[in-house]
Design an enzyme around this catalytic site. Structure first.
Site, mmCIF file in Angstrom:
data_model
loop_
_atom_site.group_PDB
_atom_site.id
_atom_site.type_symbol
_atom_site.label_atom_id
_atom_site.label_comp_id
_atom_site.label_asym_id
_atom_site.label_seq_id
_atom_site.Cartn_x
_atom_site.Cartn_y
_atom_site.Cartn_z
ATOM 1 N N LYS A 54 80.247 -12.259 70.334
ATOM 2 C CA LYS A 54 80.774 -11.732 69.183
ATOM 3 C C LYS A 54 79.336 -11.972 67.885
ATOM 4 O O LYS A 54 79.865 -10.910 66.710
ATOM 5 C CB LYS A 54 82.405 -12.363 68.419
ATOM 6 N N GLN A 98 88.965 -18.269 67.376
ATOM 7 C CA GLN A 98 88.718 -18.687 68.966
ATOM 8 C C GLN A 98 89.839 -19.117 69.651
ATOM 9 O O GLN A 98 90.312 -20.481 69.805
ATOM 10 C CB GLN A 98 87.434 -19.183 69.015
ATOM 11 N N ASP A 121 92.326 -9.872 65.125
ATOM 12 C CA ASP A 121 92.654 -9.965 66.639
ATOM 13 C C ASP A 121 93.943 -9.742 66.675
ATOM 14 O O ASP A 121 95.009 -9.550 67.480
ATOM 15 C CB ASP A 121 93.094 -11.927 66.895
#
Ligand code: NAD
Length: 292
Positions: A54, A98, A121
């Site tokens: 990422k 994460q 997200d």
């Protein structure tokens, strides 16, 4: 007829180039560079790879990224304090935690603490609710990546029967919601660990999306020759990554299929970049409306 190979790597690259163009335009107009703050707690090897990918993708697209590495024994309080400081930092536009987090942490409470305007997200309940109502602020990256793969590949979904295998909050449930929404207009069946005879359901599907986490779960003979097969699964075997679909058995006789790796994975990252760009735009708009 051999299957059309849906090249997620190539489509993700096109998306990234477009994001890069828009990031440069935003910077020229406002002086702002979208900035993603990623939080990695612990030393899970797969998570380290995902976060590194990422970061690399952000750099390629001209976005800023900052990695906050925390030890595996980080306390809930410490992690929440970090999220609050990132929420209040006008220099940060997107926040990514994460997953999975170390087991002693309350994942739900931590994800809920991310301000919805920086929730790139799209895990926050406010953003999930907006998506379900068909007026999304951010779309969840993996299901959004699947929808983009379908649209760029000119695969229609309207009126078609989509079978989604898996009902997680991250993939299966939002995937079903996006296929069902107005504009996509699929008829959706969602299967999970308690669904009997998934093979029979798949045999009635025009589109199969597998998000189970079991290598080669979907067999070749479950799939109709006209089927479009989207393999979300990422499973680490001793020497390679494989999906949830038995690719070798399916590829000979379905209409189109995504590979693993190189299918949905790169699209997930491409959608994260787009969400971070959109988060920066959104925060600018909020600042403008606060001033006027
Ligand atoms: P999860 O473990 O949260 O959910 C798995 C789902 O599969 C559950 O809803 C469960 O009901 C269902 N399931 C489990 N066993 C089953 C069975 N025997 N029969 C039918 N259904 C069964 O996983 P997840 O986060 O949704 O991820 C699924 C897969 O997708 C994993 O391999 C994960 O690594 C991968 N993934 C890939 C991406 C990407 O970018 N490509 C992103 C997220 C997840």
């Amino acid at each position: 007829m051999p299957a059309q190979f849906i090249d997620g790597k190539q489509i993700a690259e096109q998306c990234r180039l477009e994001t890069q163009r828009q990031v440069a335009a935003l910077h020229q107009r406002t002086g702002i560079t979208p900035h993603l703050a990623a939080i990695l707690a612990g030393d899970d090897p797969a998570s380290q790879v995902y976060v590194r990918n990422k970061e690399k993708a952000c750099a390629k697209a001209g976005l800023r990224s900052t990695l906050h590495r925390l030890p595996a024994n980080v306390t809930q309080q410490h992690l929440l304090a970090l999220i609050h400081s990132l929420n209040n930092n006008p220099d940060v536009h997107g926040i990514l935690v994460q997953l999975p987090l170390p087991g002693h942490l309350d994942t739900v409470a931590i994800l809920d603490a991310v301000t919805p305007l920086k929730d790139v997200d799209a895990f926050h309940p406010e953003n999930v609710g907006l998506m379900l109502q068909g007026r999304p602020r951010f779309l969840p990256c993996t299901p959004a990546g699947v929808m983009r793969l379908l649209s760029v590949s000119r695969i229609p979904t309207a009126g078609r029967h989509a079978v989604v295998i898996g009902r997680s909050d991250i993939v299966g449930k939002p995937m079903a919601a996006l296929l069902l929404q107005k504009g996509a207009d699929a008829t959706v069946t969602v299967c999970h660990s308690r669904t009997p005879d998934i093979a029979a359901l798949c045999r009635t599907a025009d589109i199969v999306v597998a998000a189970v986490g079991i290598p080669h779960f979907v067999r070749g003979d479950w799939l109709r020759p006209a089927a479009i097969v989207i393999d979300v699964g990422i499973n680490r075997l001793a020497d390679k990554l494989v999906g949830d679909v038995d690719f070798d058995a399916a590829v000979g006789h379905v209409a189109a299929i995504t590979p693993v790796p190189g299918g949905v994975g790169p699209m997930t990252i491409a959608m994260l970049l787009e969400n971070t760009l959109n988060a920066a735009r959104l925060q600018l708009k909020h600042e403008d409306s606060a001033v006027s």
